[in-house]
Scaffold this active site. Structure first.
Site, PDB file in Angstrom:
ATOM      1  N   PHE A   8       1.152  -1.419  -0.084  1.00 23.94           N
ATOM      2  CA  PHE A   8      -0.503   0.141   0.191  1.00 23.94           C
ATOM      3  C   PHE A   8       0.606   0.815  -0.279  1.00 23.94           C
ATOM      4  O   PHE A   8       1.984   0.929   0.738  1.00 23.94           O
ATOM      5  CB  PHE A   8      -1.361   0.157   1.095  1.00 23.94           C
ATOM      6  CG  PHE A   8      -1.515  -0.961   1.525  1.00 23.94           C
ATOM      7  CD1 PHE A   8      -3.815  -0.390   0.773  1.00 23.94           C
ATOM      8  CD2 PHE A   8      -1.238  -2.010   1.977  1.00 23.94           C
ATOM      9  CE1 PHE A   8      -3.993  -1.844   0.741  1.00 23.94           C
ATOM     10  CE2 PHE A   8      -2.506  -3.583   2.253  1.00 23.94           C
ATOM     11  CZ  PHE A   8      -3.533  -3.024   1.957  1.00 23.94           C
ATOM     12  N   ASP A   9       0.633   2.254  -0.818  1.00 27.02           N
ATOM     13  CA  ASP A   9       1.152   3.323  -0.560  1.00 27.02           C
ATOM     14  C   ASP A   9       0.570   3.919   0.845  1.00 27.02           C
ATOM     15  O   ASP A   9      -0.571   3.734   0.884  1.00 27.02           O
ATOM     16  CB  ASP A   9       0.335   4.424  -2.229  1.00 27.02           C
ATOM     17  CG  ASP A   9       0.880   5.798  -1.850  1.00 27.02           C
ATOM     18  OD1 ASP A   9       1.623   6.284  -1.448  1.00 27.02           O
ATOM     19  OD2 ASP A   9      -0.163   6.774  -1.986  1.00 27.02           O
ATOM     20  N   LEU A  10       0.753   5.195   1.082  1.00 26.46           N
ATOM     21  CA  LEU A  10       0.539   5.608   2.419  1.00 26.46           C
ATOM     22  C   LEU A  10      -0.640   6.627   2.529  1.00 26.46           C
ATOM     23  O   LEU A  10      -1.545   6.359   3.137  1.00 26.46           O
ATOM     24  CB  LEU A  10       1.473   6.396   3.493  1.00 26.46           C
ATOM     25  CG  LEU A  10       1.509   6.114   4.492  1.00 26.46           C
ATOM     26  CD1 LEU A  10       0.342   4.964   5.883  1.00 26.46           C
ATOM     27  CD2 LEU A  10       2.224   7.135   5.721  1.00 26.46           C
TER      28      LEU A  10
END
Length: 213
Positions: A8-10
């Site tokens: 996941f990107d944050l």
């Protein structure tokens, strides 16, 4: 091959930092260029590294501007950061089902830790790859491949989830499946135009995609 790993990107994907990022840029730019920038001007700056963005504005003051940005960003972090719908429940369910979970972000580790701690998501992730850990930021495949290596996963087993073209392109460059989130601050059409394998209307849409492990 069955999916067993999710990266996941944050910012803008797991946690809503859009207001924080926009206000941090506006604060910094107004410090140097009073009244020259408005909110709409900031949207293209979301995704690239701070160094890349400020290099296009004033190459001679990049480090100084980054310092101003980060000071404001850290001071306002807990006031302006919120969580997206179904994120916590979905990540918790994936962890409980035995999926390998990682974060791949262009932020520095200190700021990442602040966001994960605030939202209590820090308990779920086995690996967090930040800007501090790589030579090349997304969309280069290095951060994604580094996370997969640490998790002991192959690209064919993984999905990269993000809100920005840097995330989708990094996943494709690394050979993973990709999922774009419709709540991208740049809009659903923007993220769709990069042709991710999946579009998520909410994070829980991931659960039927990956199925039971």
């Amino acid at each position: 091959m069955k999916i067993n790993t999710l990266l996941f990107d944050l910012d803008g994907t797991l946690i809503n930092t859009n207001d924080l990022i926009i206000e941090s840029f506006l604060h910094t730019l107004h410090t140097y260029y009073p009244d020259q920038y408005v909110r709409e001007d900031i949207l293209p700056f979301i995704g690239p590294t701070l160094y890349d963005t400020f290099s296009t504005i004033n190459p001679e003051k990049v480090e100084e501007m980054i310092t101003v940005y980060r000071k404001f960003n850290h001071e306002q972090h807990d006031v302006l950061v919120t969580e997206y719908e179904t994120v916590f429940e979905t990540v918790k369910a994936l962890k409980e089902q035995g999926f390998k979970l990682g974060i791949v972000t262009t932020k520095i580790r200190d700021t990442v830790n602040m966001g994960l701690k605030l939202t209590k998501l820090d308990q779920f992730f086995d690996v967090v790859v930040t800007l501090d850990d790589v030579e090349n930021a997304k969309p280069h495949p290095e951060p994604v491949l580094k996370a997969l290596e640490q998790l002991g996963s192959s690209p064919e087993e993984a999905i990269m989830v993000g809100d920005n073209h840097h995330d989708i392109e990094a996943g494709k460059n690394a050979g993973t499946k990709t999922a774009g989130v419709s709540w991208s601050v740049k809009g659903r059409e923007y993220i769709s135009s990069y042709k991710p394998d999946y579009i998520l209307e909410k994070m829980s849409d991931l659960l039927p995609i990956v199925g039971e492990k």
